[in-house]
Motif scaffolding. Structure first.
Motif, mmCIF file in Angstrom:
data_model
loop_
_atom_site.group_PDB
_atom_site.id
_atom_site.type_symbol
_atom_site.label_atom_id
_atom_site.label_comp_id
_atom_site.label_asym_id
_atom_site.label_seq_id
_atom_site.Cartn_x
_atom_site.Cartn_y
_atom_site.Cartn_z
ATOM 1 N N VAL A 145 -8.555 -0.472 -9.772
ATOM 2 C CA VAL A 145 -8.084 0.629 -8.931
ATOM 3 C C VAL A 145 -8.507 1.916 -9.634
ATOM 4 O O VAL A 145 -7.992 2.253 -10.702
ATOM 5 C CB VAL A 145 -6.553 0.590 -8.748
ATOM 6 N N ASP A 146 -9.460 2.607 -9.045
ATOM 7 C CA ASP A 146 -9.985 3.790 -9.719
ATOM 8 C C ASP A 146 -9.111 5.011 -9.437
ATOM 9 O O ASP A 146 -8.142 4.968 -8.671
ATOM 10 C CB ASP A 146 -11.445 4.041 -9.334
ATOM 11 N N VAL A 147 -9.474 6.126 -10.069
ATOM 12 C CA VAL A 147 -8.678 7.345 -9.957
ATOM 13 C C VAL A 147 -8.645 7.839 -8.525
ATOM 14 O O VAL A 147 -7.605 8.324 -8.048
ATOM 15 C CB VAL A 147 -9.254 8.422 -10.906
ATOM 16 N N THR A 148 -9.738 7.715 -7.807
ATOM 17 C CA THR A 148 -9.781 8.180 -6.415
ATOM 18 C C THR A 148 -8.753 7.444 -5.566
ATOM 19 O O THR A 148 -8.028 8.061 -4.769
ATOM 20 C CB THR A 148 -11.187 7.977 -5.831
ATOM 21 N N GLU A 149 -8.647 6.131 -5.745
ATOM 22 C CA GLU A 149 -7.664 5.381 -4.969
ATOM 23 C C GLU A 149 -6.246 5.713 -5.412
ATOM 24 O O GLU A 149 -5.337 5.817 -4.563
ATOM 25 C CB GLU A 149 -7.903 3.876 -5.084
ATOM 26 N N ARG A 150 -6.037 5.895 -6.690
ATOM 27 C CA ARG A 150 -4.686 6.236 -7.151
ATOM 28 C C ARG A 150 -4.237 7.565 -6.543
ATOM 29 O O ARG A 150 -3.084 7.717 -6.125
ATOM 30 C CB ARG A 150 -4.650 6.328 -8.684
ATOM 31 N N ARG A 151 -5.146 8.508 -6.477
ATOM 32 C CA ARG A 151 -4.794 9.803 -5.894
ATOM 33 C C ARG A 151 -4.537 9.685 -4.395
ATOM 34 O O ARG A 151 -3.659 10.380 -3.859
ATOM 35 C CB ARG A 151 -5.909 10.801 -6.183
ATOM 36 N N ALA A 152 -5.276 8.825 -3.719
ATOM 37 C CA ALA A 152 -5.038 8.615 -2.292
ATOM 38 C C ALA A 152 -3.685 7.963 -2.054
ATOM 39 O O ALA A 152 -2.956 8.319 -1.111
ATOM 40 C CB ALA A 152 -6.157 7.762 -1.697
ATOM 41 N N ARG A 153 -3.326 7.005 -2.885
ATOM 42 C CA ARG A 153 -2.010 6.371 -2.763
ATOM 43 C C ARG A 153 -0.898 7.389 -3.012
ATOM 44 O O ARG A 153 0.105 7.428 -2.295
ATOM 45 C CB ARG A 153 -1.894 5.212 -3.762
ATOM 46 N N LEU A 154 -1.068 8.207 -4.039
ATOM 47 C CA LEU A 154 -0.098 9.257 -4.326
ATOM 48 C C LEU A 154 0.090 10.152 -3.100
ATOM 49 O O LEU A 154 1.229 10.454 -2.701
ATOM 50 C CB LEU A 154 -0.583 10.069 -5.531
ATOM 51 N N ALA A 155 -1.006 10.574 -2.501
ATOM 52 C CA ALA A 155 -0.933 11.508 -1.372
ATOM 53 C C ALA A 155 -0.165 10.919 -0.202
ATOM 54 O O ALA A 155 0.673 11.587 0.414
ATOM 55 C CB ALA A 155 -2.339 11.901 -0.938
ATOM 56 N N ARG A 156 -0.435 9.651 0.116
ATOM 57 C CA ARG A 156 0.230 9.015 1.258
ATOM 58 C C ARG A 156 1.682 8.675 0.938
ATOM 59 O O ARG A 156 2.594 8.994 1.700
ATOM 60 C CB ARG A 156 -0.527 7.742 1.651
ATOM 61 N N ASN A 157 1.888 8.006 -0.182
ATOM 62 C CA ASN A 157 3.232 7.515 -0.502
ATOM 63 C C ASN A 157 4.216 8.639 -0.797
ATOM 64 O O ASN A 157 5.422 8.480 -0.582
ATOM 65 C CB ASN A 157 3.182 6.555 -1.690
ATOM 66 N N THR A 177 4.970 15.080 -10.096
ATOM 67 C CA THR A 177 4.472 15.540 -11.392
ATOM 68 C C THR A 177 5.064 14.730 -12.540
ATOM 69 O O THR A 177 4.387 14.442 -13.531
ATOM 70 C CB THR A 177 4.817 17.024 -11.587
ATOM 71 N N MET A 178 6.329 14.322 -12.386
ATOM 72 C CA MET A 178 7.047 13.637 -13.456
ATOM 73 C C MET A 178 7.048 12.116 -13.313
ATOM 74 O O MET A 178 7.730 11.430 -14.068
ATOM 75 C CB MET A 178 8.505 14.124 -13.476
ATOM 76 N N GLY A 179 6.280 11.571 -12.373
ATOM 77 C CA GLY A 179 6.456 10.169 -12.003
ATOM 78 C C GLY A 179 5.891 9.123 -12.939
ATOM 79 O O GLY A 179 6.271 7.957 -12.853
ATOM 80 N N TRP A 180 4.976 9.506 -13.837
ATOM 81 C CA TRP A 180 4.310 8.546 -14.713
ATOM 82 C C TRP A 180 4.386 9.032 -16.164
ATOM 83 O O TRP A 180 4.420 10.236 -16.422
ATOM 84 C CB TRP A 180 2.842 8.404 -14.335
ATOM 85 N N LYS A 181 4.365 8.112 -17.074
ATOM 86 C CA LYS A 181 4.263 8.458 -18.490
ATOM 87 C C LYS A 181 2.823 8.811 -18.840
ATOM 88 O O LYS A 181 2.558 9.773 -19.566
ATOM 89 C CB LYS A 181 4.754 7.287 -19.349
ATOM 90 N N ASP A 182 1.886 8.005 -18.343
ATOM 91 C CA ASP A 182 0.454 8.221 -18.591
ATOM 92 C C ASP A 182 -0.100 9.034 -17.426
ATOM 93 O O ASP A 182 -0.267 8.525 -16.312
ATOM 94 C CB ASP A 182 -0.268 6.883 -18.722
ATOM 95 N N ARG A 183 -0.402 10.324 -17.678
ATOM 96 C CA ARG A 183 -0.662 11.271 -16.598
ATOM 97 C C ARG A 183 -2.089 11.797 -16.542
ATOM 98 O O ARG A 183 -2.404 12.624 -15.674
ATOM 99 C CB ARG A 183 0.298 12.462 -16.733
ATOM 100 N N ASP A 184 -2.954 11.352 -17.422
ATOM 101 C CA ASP A 184 -4.282 11.953 -17.495
ATOM 102 C C ASP A 184 -5.043 11.871 -16.175
ATOM 103 O O ASP A 184 -5.842 12.754 -15.855
ATOM 104 C CB ASP A 184 -5.111 11.286 -18.601
ATOM 105 N N TRP A 185 -4.806 10.815 -15.387
ATOM 106 C CA TRP A 185 -5.577 10.615 -14.160
ATOM 107 C C TRP A 185 -5.274 11.655 -13.079
ATOM 108 O O TRP A 185 -6.061 11.839 -12.157
ATOM 109 C CB TRP A 185 -5.373 9.203 -13.613
ATOM 110 N N TYR A 186 -4.151 12.347 -13.189
ATOM 111 C CA TYR A 186 -3.884 13.434 -12.244
ATOM 112 C C TYR A 186 -3.641 14.771 -12.924
ATOM 113 O O TYR A 186 -3.721 15.820 -12.291
ATOM 114 C CB TYR A 186 -2.705 13.101 -11.320
ATOM 115 N N LEU A 187 -3.350 14.752 -14.225
ATOM 116 C CA LEU A 187 -3.070 15.978 -14.958
ATOM 117 C C LEU A 187 -4.292 16.509 -15.684
ATOM 118 O O LEU A 187 -4.450 17.729 -15.839
ATOM 119 C CB LEU A 187 -1.937 15.728 -15.947
ATOM 120 N N GLY A 188 -5.201 15.627 -16.093
ATOM 121 C CA GLY A 188 -6.391 16.059 -16.800
ATOM 122 C C GLY A 188 -6.047 16.770 -18.099
ATOM 123 O O GLY A 188 -5.137 16.361 -18.821
#
Length: 394
Positions: free
Chosen positions: A8-20, A303-314
Motif C-alpha cells: 500500500v503506497d503513500v498515494t493510496e494511504r492518502r486517498a484512504r485518509l481523505a475518504r475515511n 493530524t494526531m492519528g498515527w505514531k509514524d507520520r512521515d508519509w503525510y507530515l514529511g
C-alpha cells in the motif's frame, strides 16, 4: 500471520485518509456525530478543536449543531480515555472506550493521586479518602442538575485542600485535590462532563453522573474486548497502520494490540518495508480522490492519528509539533501537510506554506481560509498547544 499480501503506497494511504476522514469531495459527513464516528472520536483537549474538526468535515455545520449533539441529543459524549486525553465519542462507543482505554487511565490516576496526597501529608490513608470523596461527589450529583466543580467543592469539605508542586522552581505552586477526584471518577466512567457554562471556545464543565446524563450506567466488559473494538474501528478509519501506530493511539501495550489483531479478521500489507494491517474486508486497493484542501485545527484527529507520520507530515514536524508531540493547526492538500495556520491579533486566519504548491492549491487554501474566517466571525481561539511556527511568526 502470513506475509504481507500487497504493498500500500503513500498515494493510496492518502486517498484512504481523505475518504475515511470525510475530507475528500463527496465523502464529507452529514452531521458532527457522523464525523466523530468516521474518526472513532474527536480530540477535545482544546474545546475549540471539536468544533473546528467537525466543521472541516460537515458542510454548513454551525456551532449550535454540535452543541445540540453534545447537550441535547447527547449523541456525543466528552470522555477521558486513551493516553489520558479528553475525547468526544459517539454515545454507542462509550462501553468500548471505557474498557479499552479509560479503565487503564483510571487505575493510573487513582494510584497516583493516593500516593501524592499521602506524600503531601494530607491523609494517612489516601485510598480511604479517595473512596469517601468519590462517594460524596456521586451522592451530591445523584438525581440533580449538572453541577460545577466550584459548587461541589463548596458543598463538600472532602474535596478541599491542595498540594505543592515544583517546590523551589519558578513554575511551582499549589494544585487543588478536588479536580483530581473528578478526573478519577470520569476516567472510571462514573461521572461525565455534561453541560458547559462557557462558550464553545472554553471549558467550564458542569458534572453529572453517567447514569443521569445518559440514562444508564456504562456496562462493564473485559479490557481486551474493548481494545478489540477500538482496534477494528481504528483500522477502518486510519488503516493501514502498524502495531506501533496502534500501541501509541491506544496508550496501551503491544501485547493487547497483538491480541486484538489476532482476534480480528485482518490482513498484513507492506507499508514501504513496514508491516501494516487492514481489515480483510477492506483490503482492496482504492483510487485517488478528487483534489482537496483543508485547514485543520490543533490536535485534529487526522493530524494526531498515527505514531509514524512521515508519509503525510514529511519534513514539517519541527515547525508544526511541539516537543511533547502536540500538533498545532495545519494546512492540508491531497492527504499531506503542506503548512500551518494561526490567527493574528485581529482574529484573521493567517496561512503559512512550508513547501511549494501549485497555484490552484494556493488559491484553494486561500478560499478555505476565507471560509474559516467567515465561520469564526472574528472570534479568536486561544490554543493550549500552538505550533512552534506560529510563535515564530505571529
Amino acid at each position: 500471520m502470513p506475509n504481507p499480501v500487497r504493498r500500500v503506497d503513500v498515494t493510496e494511504r492518502r486517498a484512504r485518509l481523505a475518504r475515511n476522514h470525510h475530507l475528500a469531495p463527496g465523502a464529507q459527513a452529514e452531521t458532527a456525530t457522523d464525523a466523530a464516528r468516521g474518526l472513532v472520536c474527536l480530540h477535545a483537549t482544546d474545546p475549540s478543536t471539536v468544533y473546528m474538526s467537525a466543521r472541516a468535515r460537515v458542510p454548513g455545520m454551525a456551532i449550535a449543531d454540535l452543541d445540540r449533539a453534545l447537550y441535547e441529543d447527547r449523541s456525543l459524549v466528552k470522555h477521558l480515555s486513551m493516553r489520558r486525553t479528553l475525547f468526544v465519542f459517539p454515545r454507542e462507543a462509550m462501553p468500548y472506550a471505557q474498557a479499552g482505554g479509560s479503565a487503564r487511565v483510571a487505575e493510573r490516576e487513582r494510584k497516583r493521586l493516593i500516593t501524592e496526597v499521602e506524600k503531601a501529608g494530607l491523609f494517612t490513608d489516601g485510598a480511604r479518602w479517595l473512596d469517601e470523596a468519590g462517594d460524596a461527589v456521586l451522592a451530591a450529583l445523584d438525581g440533580g442538575d449538572p453541577t460545577s466543580y466550584t459548587a461541589l467543592r463548596d458543598a463538600l469539605p472532602v474535596l478541599q485542600g491542595s498540594m505543592s508542586y515544583g517546590e523551589g522552581k519558578s513554575w511551582g505552586g499549589q494544585v487543588s485535590i478536588g479536580p483530581r477526584v473528578l478526573t478519577v471518577l470520569s476516567a472510571e466512567g462514573r461521572v461525565v462532563r455534561a453541560t458547559n457554562d462557557g462558550s464553545w471556545k472554553v471549558s467550564r464543565n458542569r458534572w453529572a453522573t453517567t447514569e443521569s446524563w445518559l440514562g444508564a450506567v456504562i456496562e462493564p466488559m473485559a479490557e481486551v474486548d474493548g481494545v478489540i473494538w477500538l482496534v477494528e474501528q481504528w483500522l477502518r478509519s486510519f488503516g493501514p497502520g502498524t502495531e506501533n501506530d496502534l500501541k501509541w493511539w491506544l496508550g496501551s501495550t503491544l501485547t493487547l494490540v497483538r491480541k486484538a489483531l489476532s482476534a480480528l479478521d485482518v490482513v498484513q500489507v507492506d507499508l514501504d518495508g513496514a508491516v501494516g494491517y487492514l481489515m480483510a474486508d477492506d483490503a482492496e486497493p482504492v483510487s485517488p480522490t478528487e483534489p482537496w484542501v483543508a485547514l485543520l485545527p490543533a490536535l485534529d484527529p487526522t493530524t494526531m492519528g498515527w505514531k509514524d507520520r512521515d508519509w503525510y507530515l514529511g519534513p514539517h514536524r519541527e515547525p508544526l509539533f511541539d516537543t511533547a508531540g502536540n500538533a498545532g493547526p495545519t494546512l492540508w492538500s491531497d492527504g499531506r501537510i503542506v503548512g500551518g495556520w494561526w490567527q493574528d491579533d485581529a482574529g484573521e486566519v493567517v496561512t503559512h506554506l512550508l513547501e511549494d504548491v501549485e497555484s490552484d492549491v494556493r488559491q484553494a487554501l486561500d478560499t478555505e481560509a476565507e471560509a474559516l474566517n467567515e465561520w469564526l466571525g472574528g472570534e479568536r481561539v486561544m490554543l493550549r498547544f500552538p505550533s512552534p511556527i506560529s510563535k515564530r511568526y505571529a
